[in-house]
Scaffold this motif. Sequence first.
Motif, PDB file in Angstrom:
ATOM      1  N   GLU A  18       0.814  -1.214   0.000  1.00 13.51           N
ATOM      2  CA  GLU A  18       0.000   0.000   0.000  1.00 13.51           C
ATOM      3  C   GLU A  18       0.849   1.266   0.000  1.00 13.51           C
ATOM      4  O   GLU A  18       0.535   2.232  -0.703  1.00 13.51           O
ATOM      5  N   VAL A  19       1.926   1.275   0.797  1.00 10.89           N
ATOM      6  CA  VAL A  19       2.744   2.492   0.900  1.00 10.89           C
ATOM      7  C   VAL A  19       3.277   2.889  -0.465  1.00 10.89           C
ATOM      8  O   VAL A  19       3.181   4.060  -0.882  1.00 10.89           O
ATOM      9  N   THR A  20       3.846   1.928  -1.194  1.00  9.05           N
ATOM     10  CA  THR A  20       4.448   2.270  -2.478  1.00  9.05           C
ATOM     11  C   THR A  20       3.391   2.579  -3.536  1.00  9.05           C
ATOM     12  O   THR A  20       3.614   3.430  -4.403  1.00  9.05           O
ATOM     13  N   LEU A  21       2.243   1.926  -3.472  1.00  6.91           N
ATOM     14  CA  LEU A  21       1.174   2.277  -4.416  1.00  6.91           C
ATOM     15  C   LEU A  21       0.693   3.700  -4.168  1.00  6.91           C
ATOM     16  O   LEU A  21       0.439   4.454  -5.123  1.00  6.91           O
ATOM     17  N   ARG A  22       0.574   4.082  -2.907  1.00  8.68           N
ATOM     18  CA  ARG A  22       0.169   5.455  -2.606  1.00  8.68           C
ATOM     19  C   ARG A  22       1.191   6.461  -3.148  1.00  8.68           C
ATOM     20  O   ARG A  22       0.815   7.527  -3.644  1.00  8.68           O
ATOM     21  N   VAL A  23       2.489   6.121  -3.060  1.00 11.60           N
ATOM     22  CA  VAL A  23       3.502   7.006  -3.627  1.00 11.60           C
ATOM     23  C   VAL A  23       3.332   7.106  -5.141  1.00 11.60           C
ATOM     24  O   VAL A  23       3.403   8.190  -5.732  1.00 11.60           O
ATOM     25  N   MET A  24       3.093   5.954  -5.794  1.00  5.24           N
ATOM     26  CA  MET A  24       2.915   5.965  -7.249  1.00  5.24           C
ATOM     27  C   MET A  24       1.757   6.852  -7.686  1.00  5.24           C
ATOM     28  O   MET A  24       1.784   7.443  -8.764  1.00  5.24           O
ATOM     29  N   LEU A  25       0.734   6.966  -6.839  1.00  2.00           N
ATOM     30  CA  LEU A  25      -0.457   7.741  -7.206  1.00  2.00           C
ATOM     31  C   LEU A  25      -0.502   9.105  -6.526  1.00  2.00           C
ATOM     32  O   LEU A  25      -1.517   9.786  -6.571  1.00  2.00           O
ATOM     33  N   SER A  26       0.620   9.511  -5.922  1.00  7.01           N
ATOM     34  CA  SER A  26       0.648  10.765  -5.165  1.00  7.01           C
ATOM     35  C   SER A  26       0.929  11.990  -6.034  1.00  7.01           C
ATOM     36  O   SER A  26       0.782  13.124  -5.570  1.00  7.01           O
ATOM     37  N   GLY A  27       1.381  11.776  -7.261  1.00  6.62           N
ATOM     38  CA  GLY A  27       1.821  12.896  -8.094  1.00  6.62           C
ATOM     39  C   GLY A  27       3.299  13.182  -7.964  1.00  6.62           C
ATOM     40  O   GLY A  27       3.841  13.998  -8.714  1.00  6.62           O
ATOM     41  N   ARG A  28       3.984  12.523  -7.010  1.00  6.73           N
ATOM     42  CA  ARG A  28       5.422  12.745  -6.821  1.00  6.73           C
ATOM     43  C   ARG A  28       6.280  11.722  -7.546  1.00  6.73           C
ATOM     44  O   ARG A  28       7.474  11.930  -7.727  1.00  6.73           O
ATOM     45  N   ALA A  29       5.683  10.599  -7.948  1.00  7.75           N
ATOM     46  CA  ALA A  29       6.461   9.539  -8.586  1.00  7.75           C
ATOM     47  C   ALA A  29       6.939   9.977  -9.970  1.00  7.75           C
ATOM     48  O   ALA A  29       6.246  10.700 -10.689  1.00  7.75           O
ATOM     49  N   ARG A  30       8.134   9.508 -10.332  1.00 14.85           N
ATOM     50  CA  ARG A  30       8.727   9.865 -11.620  1.00 14.85           C
ATOM     51  C   ARG A  30       8.341   8.882 -12.724  1.00 14.85           C
ATOM     52  O   ARG A  30       8.782   9.036 -13.860  1.00 14.85           O
ATOM     53  N   PHE A  31       7.522   7.888 -12.401  1.00 11.93           N
ATOM     54  CA  PHE A  31       7.228   6.812 -13.331  1.00 11.93           C
ATOM     55  C   PHE A  31       5.721   6.641 -13.489  1.00 11.93           C
ATOM     56  O   PHE A  31       4.942   7.027 -12.625  1.00 11.93           O
ATOM     57  N   GLY A  32       5.331   6.040 -14.614  1.00 12.80           N
ATOM     58  CA  GLY A  32       3.927   5.800 -14.873  1.00 12.80           C
ATOM     59  C   GLY A  32       3.505   4.405 -14.450  1.00 12.80           C
ATOM     60  O   GLY A  32       4.325   3.543 -14.141  1.00 12.80           O
ATOM     61  N   LEU A  33       2.191   4.183 -14.437  1.00 10.45           N
ATOM     62  CA  LEU A  33       1.609   2.887 -14.084  1.00 10.45           C
ATOM     63  C   LEU A  33       1.036   2.220 -15.332  1.00 10.45           C
ATOM     64  O   LEU A  33       0.447   2.886 -16.185  1.00 10.45           O
ATOM     65  N   GLU A  34       1.204   0.898 -15.406  1.00 12.80           N
ATOM     66  CA  GLU A  34       0.581   0.140 -16.484  1.00 12.80           C
ATOM     67  C   GLU A  34      -0.692  -0.544 -16.018  1.00 12.80           C
ATOM     68  O   GLU A  34      -1.684  -0.589 -16.740  1.00 12.80           O
TER      69      GLU A  34
END
Length: 246
Positions: A18-34
């Motif tokens: 959950e922690v890393t998924l929240r980071v991915m969807l926070s707007g701060r991540a440098r990478f996209g999701l597939e």
Amino acid sequence: MRERDLVGRAGRFIVEGEVTLRVMLSGRARFGLESVLLAPERLDGLEEVLRRLPEGVPLYTATKPVMSAITGFPIHRGVLAVGLRGPEVEPDLPPAPASVLVIGLVGLTNHDNVGGLLRNAAAFGADAVLLDAATCDPLYRKAIRVSAGAALTVPFRRLDDADALLAYADRHGLTPLALSPGGGEILSGLARPNRTLLILGTEGPGLPPALMARLRTVRIPMAADFDSLNVATAGAIALHHLTTSR
């Protein structure tokens, strides 16, 4: 599919928890999701963050036994996603005379240590992390998890070797410092250079002697009958000093 093939050649990586998924969807991540894969019981607790899924990114659900069959190992957290690496981006360092702090990793093959150092980089506001060719990828699943998602936000770049790290430092006006368990200046007495590259080596052998002979070395004093710390711990102590001695 082996993870090193997924990360190195397929241009994808696995986000777990959950922690890393929240980071991915926070707007701060440098990478996209597939795509995202969740156990059904995790949907309610993540409803708010899942509203930020980009358009076109599918959300799948499967029971944990099915998830474990897909991945080949037990998934206890019930939260997985596939990230897209994209092209490597040069860290955007401010030009001199602005203050800069960069971390250089040489020969670190332990995922926990690399993840811990990325977490430290985020915690102490480092501008970027440089990796030599022997250092493991920060986008390995375990490194991302140990970093508490910092591997997804902190700019990093891979270079060929220590010589390339030093050449990078020269181009950007950075003063290289090597953390050493042996000789060198005592860290507590060091006034941080305005633009710094802190170079850390693997546990055990540390940085190659030939490399340290070319660098300004600093050390953390310890008890007489003990001479080493975990590299992530030593890195955190050094970063704390460097960020408070500006």
